[in-house]
Write a protein that holds these residues in place. Structure first.
Motif, PDB file in Angstrom:
ATOM      1  N   UNK A   1       0.874  -1.160   0.000  1.00 54.23           N
ATOM      2  CA  UNK A   1       0.000   0.000   0.000  1.00 54.23           C
ATOM      3  C   UNK A   1       0.919   1.220   0.000  1.00 54.23           C
ATOM      4  N   UNK A   2       1.297   1.709  -1.173  1.00 51.04           N
ATOM      5  CA  UNK A   2       2.229   2.841  -1.216  1.00 51.04           C
ATOM      6  C   UNK A   2       1.722   4.027  -0.398  1.00 51.04           C
ATOM      7  N   UNK A   3       2.638   4.710   0.250  1.00 51.76           N
ATOM      8  CA  UNK A   3       2.325   5.858   1.096  1.00 51.76           C
ATOM      9  C   UNK A   3       3.417   6.900   0.911  1.00 51.76           C
ATOM     10  N   UNK A   4       3.202   8.076   1.486  1.00 46.28           N
ATOM     11  CA  UNK A   4       4.199   9.134   1.399  1.00 46.28           C
ATOM     12  C   UNK A   4       5.401   8.846   2.293  1.00 46.28           C
ATOM     13  N   UNK A   5       5.204   8.031   3.318  1.00 47.15           N
ATOM     14  CA  UNK A   5       6.292   7.674   4.221  1.00 47.15           C
ATOM     15  C   UNK A   5       6.828   6.308   3.818  1.00 47.15           C
ATOM     16  N   UNK A   6       8.117   6.171   3.727  1.00 39.80           N
ATOM     17  CA  UNK A   6       8.729   4.902   3.401  1.00 39.80           C
ATOM     18  C   UNK A   6       8.901   4.717   1.908  1.00 39.80           C
ATOM     19  N   UNK A   7       9.466   3.579   1.559  1.00 34.54           N
ATOM     20  CA  UNK A   7       9.774   3.259   0.166  1.00 34.54           C
ATOM     21  C   UNK A   7       9.357   1.827  -0.113  1.00 34.54           C
ATOM     22  N   UNK A   8       8.894   1.575  -1.316  1.00 32.91           N
ATOM     23  CA  UNK A   8       8.551   0.228  -1.745  1.00 32.91           C
ATOM     24  C   UNK A   8       9.353  -0.078  -3.007  1.00 32.91           C
ATOM     25  N   UNK A   9      10.030  -1.240  -3.000  1.00 33.05           N
ATOM     26  CA  UNK A   9      10.883  -1.661  -4.105  1.00 33.05           C
ATOM     27  C   UNK A   9      10.445  -3.035  -4.602  1.00 33.05           C
ATOM     28  N   UNK A  10      10.917  -3.395  -5.777  1.00 30.31           N
ATOM     29  CA  UNK A  10      10.779  -4.769  -6.244  1.00 30.31           C
ATOM     30  C   UNK A  10      11.569  -5.655  -5.294  1.00 30.31           C
ATOM     31  N   UNK A  11      11.060  -6.817  -5.010  1.00 30.81           N
ATOM     32  CA  UNK A  11      11.761  -7.747  -4.141  1.00 30.81           C
ATOM     33  C   UNK A  11      12.862  -8.422  -4.965  1.00 30.81           C
ATOM     34  N   UNK A  12      14.108  -8.334  -4.546  1.00 29.82           N
ATOM     35  CA  UNK A  12      15.209  -8.875  -5.354  1.00 29.82           C
ATOM     36  C   UNK A  12      15.281 -10.400  -5.388  1.00 29.82           C
ATOM     37  N   UNK A  13      14.543 -11.093  -4.513  1.00 26.33           N
ATOM     38  CA  UNK A  13      14.626 -12.554  -4.493  1.00 26.33           C
ATOM     39  C   UNK A  13      13.302 -13.253  -4.773  1.00 26.33           C
ATOM     40  N   UNK A  14      12.210 -12.477  -4.919  1.00 29.48           N
ATOM     41  CA  UNK A  14      10.907 -13.079  -5.181  1.00 29.48           C
ATOM     42  C   UNK A  14      10.105 -12.128  -6.054  1.00 29.48           C
TER      43      UNK A  14
END
Length: 180
Positions: free
Chosen positions: A19-32
């Motif tokens: 659930x993207x938000x203004x706080x924090x970062x979301x990335x592609x998972x490098x192993x899944x």
């Protein structure tokens, strides 16, 4: 989840439905490929814990740990928000204490202050993680590293707040571990 308990605390999360938000970062998972990785950074980490240790435990981690052992989880309803410098997540500054009646108070007894800073830091991590889509599941585990990861009482509070076992490695200050 993994947490680095250092000068700034960092929380790394494995998320299936972000659930993207203004706080924090979301990335592609490098192993899944079907999952995501989230990162949350909290500026007031160990430096804030050390300030409370100095103020309430005469600079002693043993005394600080004794205070955690002497108080109950939930701190009898007392909670504080500790931002010595402008925080990243959430954007806030100052120290704000509230008693069990939800009344703002100027200070806490020393043992209550110690538990309040640790519980509030971990509660903030859990709340912000859940806002990004993190879910506590029956098999949830927390991997902890960083300077504070050698303190068993701090790790117990982390375990209590996340309702999950906490694991560490033998090297607390492991930032450079594995680097070439």
């Amino acid at each position: 989840a993994a947490v680095s308990l250092g000068t700034s605390d960092t929380l790394f999360l494995w998320i299936k439905e972000p659930t993207p938000a203004l706080e924090g970062h979301i990335f592609c998972n490098p192993v899944h490929a079907e999952s995501y990785m989230a990162l949350l950074c909290f500026k007031n980490g160990s430096l804030m814990r050390e300030k409370i240790r100095d103020d309430c435990a005469a600079g002693s981690w043993d005394t600080f740990s004794n205070s955690l052992r002497a108080t109950q989880p939930g701190n009898n309803g007392n909670i504080g928000f500790y931002f010595d410098v402008m925080e990243i997540t959430p954007e806030a500054v100052g120290v704000h204490r509230f008693n069990a009646d939800n009344k703002k108070v100027a200070n806490f007894p020393k043992e209550v202050e110690v538990r309040a800073v640790i519980e509030s830091q971990f509660l903030a991590k859990r709340i912000h993680a859940e806002k990004l889509g993190y879910k506590i599941m029956p098999r949830t585990r927390i991997l902890a590293t960083g300077g504070a990861s050698c303190n068993q009482e701090i790790l117990q509070v982390l375990s209590d707040v996340f309702s999950a076992p906490v694991y560490t490695i033998d090297t607390a200050n492991s930032a450079a571990l594995g680097s070439a």
